[in-house]
Scaffold this motif. Structure first.
Motif, PDB file in Angstrom:
ATOM      1  N   VAL A 354       0.842  -1.205   0.000  1.00 37.37           N
ATOM      2  CA  VAL A 354       0.000   0.000   0.000  1.00 37.37           C
ATOM      3  C   VAL A 354       0.867   1.241   0.000  1.00 37.37           C
ATOM      4  CG1 VAL A 354      -1.754   1.283   1.284  1.00 37.37           C
ATOM      5  CG2 VAL A 354      -1.887  -1.211   1.143  1.00 37.37           C
ATOM      6  N   HIS A 355       1.931   1.248   0.807  1.00 31.06           N
ATOM      7  CA  HIS A 355       2.853   2.403   0.816  1.00 31.06           C
ATOM      8  C   HIS A 355       3.474   2.613  -0.565  1.00 31.06           C
ATOM      9  CE1 HIS A 355       2.862   3.462   5.048  1.00 31.06           C
ATOM     10  NE2 HIS A 355       3.007   2.180   5.395  1.00 31.06           N
ATOM     11  N   HIS A 357       2.294   1.441  -3.699  1.00 29.24           N
ATOM     12  CA  HIS A 357       1.438   1.562  -4.883  1.00 29.24           C
ATOM     13  C   HIS A 357       0.138   2.328  -4.638  1.00 29.24           C
ATOM     14  CE1 HIS A 357       4.157  -1.393  -6.563  1.00 29.24           C
ATOM     15  NE2 HIS A 357       3.845  -2.256  -5.597  1.00 29.24           N
ATOM     16  N   ALA A 358      -0.217   2.597  -3.389  1.00 32.00           N
ATOM     17  CA  ALA A 358      -1.496   3.270  -3.120  1.00 32.00           C
ATOM     18  C   ALA A 358      -1.319   4.287  -2.007  1.00 32.00           C
ATOM     19  CB  ALA A 358      -2.574   2.256  -2.767  1.00 32.00           C
ATOM     20  N   ALA A 359      -0.388   5.192  -2.191  1.00 35.50           N
ATOM     21  CA  ALA A 359      -0.118   6.198  -1.156  1.00 35.50           C
ATOM     22  C   ALA A 359      -1.358   7.046  -0.904  1.00 35.50           C
ATOM     23  CB  ALA A 359       1.050   7.090  -1.580  1.00 35.50           C
ATOM     24  N   ALA A 361      -4.142   6.007   0.400  1.00 38.65           N
ATOM     25  CA  ALA A 361      -5.381   5.233   0.409  1.00 38.65           C
ATOM     26  C   ALA A 361      -5.699   4.777   1.829  1.00 38.65           C
ATOM     27  CB  ALA A 361      -5.259   4.035  -0.519  1.00 38.65           C
ATOM     28  N   ASN A 380      -7.284  -2.077   0.735  1.00 36.90           N
ATOM     29  CA  ASN A 380      -7.120  -0.633   0.618  1.00 36.90           C
ATOM     30  C   ASN A 380      -8.029  -0.086  -0.458  1.00 36.90           C
ATOM     31  OD1 ASN A 380      -4.740  -1.961  -1.110  1.00 36.90           O
ATOM     32  ND2 ASN A 380      -5.293   0.002  -2.081  1.00 36.90           N
ATOM     33  N   PRO A 383      -5.995   4.576  -4.657  1.00 33.22           N
ATOM     34  CA  PRO A 383      -4.892   5.454  -4.241  1.00 33.22           C
ATOM     35  C   PRO A 383      -5.233   6.918  -4.387  1.00 33.22           C
ATOM     36  CG  PRO A 383      -4.405   4.417  -6.350  1.00 33.22           C
ATOM     37  CD  PRO A 383      -5.653   3.773  -5.837  1.00 33.22           C
ATOM     38  N   ASP A 384      -4.735   7.734  -3.467  1.00 33.84           N
ATOM     39  CA  ASP A 384      -4.953   9.176  -3.471  1.00 33.84           C
ATOM     40  C   ASP A 384      -3.735   9.845  -4.085  1.00 33.84           C
ATOM     41  OD1 ASP A 384      -5.682  11.751  -3.069  1.00 33.84           O
ATOM     42  OD2 ASP A 384      -5.672  11.662  -0.871  1.00 33.84           O
ATOM     43  N   ALA A 390       3.205   9.987  -2.900  1.00 34.69           N
ATOM     44  CA  ALA A 390       3.223   9.312  -4.189  1.00 34.69           C
ATOM     45  C   ALA A 390       4.496   9.612  -4.948  1.00 34.69           C
ATOM     46  CB  ALA A 390       2.006   9.725  -5.005  1.00 34.69           C
ATOM     47  N   GLY A 424      -9.476  -0.482  -5.503  1.00 32.49           N
ATOM     48  CA  GLY A 424      -8.418  -0.769  -4.553  1.00 32.49           C
ATOM     49  C   GLY A 424      -7.813  -2.156  -4.774  1.00 32.49           C
TER      50      GLY A 424
END
Length: 440
Positions: A354-355, A357-359, A361, A380, A383-384, A390, A424
């Motif tokens: 998540v850290h 690829h989806a910062a 989220a 998750n 991503p934002d 990111a 997600g």
């Protein structure tokens, strides 16, 4: 006498003789016996010529021809015995008869044929001896039982010893051939076992390298990812909020120290496993490989993280700015070390992804303690892009999901991962309460 493949292999190191002889020394022995038999029969042919009213040279030539048949004893032992039986009335060929019966009994000729020819030789010798002794009795003064007694003694003395000796030598030879074949088969089996041991050792080394790579990935990737996230946040707020920058710098230092501590612990486990391998150096190959692999796996499982550390793991991600919610169902209990470590690593790697690829989220971590299993899920949202982290530029080796799947399936569990309908990503795993590690 027939020659088996085992005999040919056994005599491969000796020079092969001419014609049917396997060795030159055997040929020399048979030729010497034939010469001695020919001389004996030639001398006995003189008496035979006198009795049969034949010229002496003819009797000598006949004796030479008969005695020379002994050279064929290894090739045609039946023919040699038949010739000796046929010449028994002429009272010649005693050496040929003894050697022929011995060779016949020691050969691979069926036992019924050997018994028949031995009986014929015994009968012929008994008859000839009986007649000759009776003629001598008529010329002298001997008692009546003397004739049959001498005939029995002479016939048995010229027939039984060579037959019994030949049977003993033949049985011993066959036993030696059987032992040699068994030794060859055992040597082949030992060679196969050595090859399998080498394969098992190679497999164990490969598995150990894979395990080390997986542990390095789990330990380093998560900590370093958090450090990179904190460093990116530190860079963003360094000028705007110095107080927050100091806090993030302290977090980066803590993460680095924790990463170094975990690396030292893992290296200690590896050194412990290496010392155990040396202690088992004198054990059989297969046992040493299996014991070393089991010892290394057990040591790694005992010194690794557990399910109770998951709350701390989630808290570290929260400190990095991630919105994480932890939900625990069921009553917590103790699990085998390998189950607890695998559950921790799955959640750790999922949070690391998540850290990467989806910062920014939101993340939901679920942990369920069931009757005979423990289940975990990390999901998750989308991503934002404005999450701030990111731009950290975290690399990905593409081994995270593969490593999680290998860990779970090795314990007999189920692993599922994939995108959600909301954009997600979801990672789910179920581990048995009493997992049995599968050894190939």
């Amino acid at each position: 006498m027939t020659t088996t493949g085992a005999q040919q292999e056994a005599s491969g190191s000796t020079a092969r003789g001419p014609l049917w002889w396997r060795r030159r020394r055997s040929a020399a022995l048979d030729v010497g016996l034939a010469v001695a038999s020919a001389v004996e029969c030639a001398l006995q042919g003189v008496g035979f010529a006198d009795q049969a009213a034949l010229p002496v040279p003819l009797g000598v030539l006949f004796g030479l021809a008969v005695g020379s048949v002994l050279v064929l004893r290894r090739r045609w032992p039946i023919a040699v015995v038949l010739v000796s039986i046929a010449t028994t009335p002429a009272e010649m060929g005693f050496l040929m008869g003894l050697v022929g019966l011995y060779t016949l009994a020691a050969s691979d000729v069926p036992r019924r044929i050997t018994a028949t020819l031995a009986g014929m030789a015994l009968s012929a010798t008994f008859i000839v001896t009986f007649v000759r002794v009776r003629q001598d009795v008529e010329a002298g003064d001997y008692s009546a039982p003397y004739v049959p007694l001498m005939a029995v003694v002479m016939s048995l003395g010229l027939t039984a010893p060579p037959v019994l000796l030949g049977l003993y030598i033949g049985a011993r030879r066959r036993l030696m051939e059987s032992l040699r074949e068994r030794a060859d088969s055992l040597e082949q089996e030992l060679s196969l076992l050595a090859d399998r041991a080498e394969q098992r050792a190679q497999w164990a080394r490969q598995e150990e390298r894979t395990r080390i790579a997986r542990e390095m990935h789990d330990v380093v990737a998560h900590r370093v990812s958090l450090m990179v996230v904190h460093a990116a946040a530190l860079q963003a707020v360094a000028l705007k909020d110095p107080q927050k920058a100091v806090k993030n710098a302290a977090l980066v230092g803590d993460m680095g120290r924790q990463a170094l501590t975990e690396l030292r612990e893992m290296l200690g486990v590896l050194r412990s496993g290496e010392s155990r391998v040396r202690a088992r150096a004198d054990a059989p190959p297969l046992a040493a490989v299996g014991a070393a692999a089991a010892a290394a796996a057990a040591a790694a499982a005992e010194d690794g993280p557990c399910i109770a550390d998951i709350e701390v793991l989630v808290g570290q991600s929260r400190q990095a700015g991630m919105v994480v919610e932890l939900a625990v169902q069921g009553d917590a209990r103790a699990y085998p070390p390998e189950v607890e470590q695998t559950a921790y690593r799955v959640i750790q790697e999922a949070l690391t992804n998540v850290h990467k690829h989806a910062a920014g989220a939101k993340v939901m971590v679920r942990l369920a303690h069931r009757d005979e299993e423990v289940a975990m899920q990390v999901e998750n949202g989308a991503p934002d892009a404005a999450g701030g982290a990111a731009d950290a530029g975290l690399p990905s080796g593409g081994n995270g999901l593969v490593g999680m799947r290998e860990r779970v399936t090795a314990l007999g569990g189920v692993f599922v991962s994939g995108p959600t309908d909301a954009g997600g990503f979801r990672v789910s795993a179920v581990l048995p309460d009493r997992a049995e590690v599968s050894l190939r």
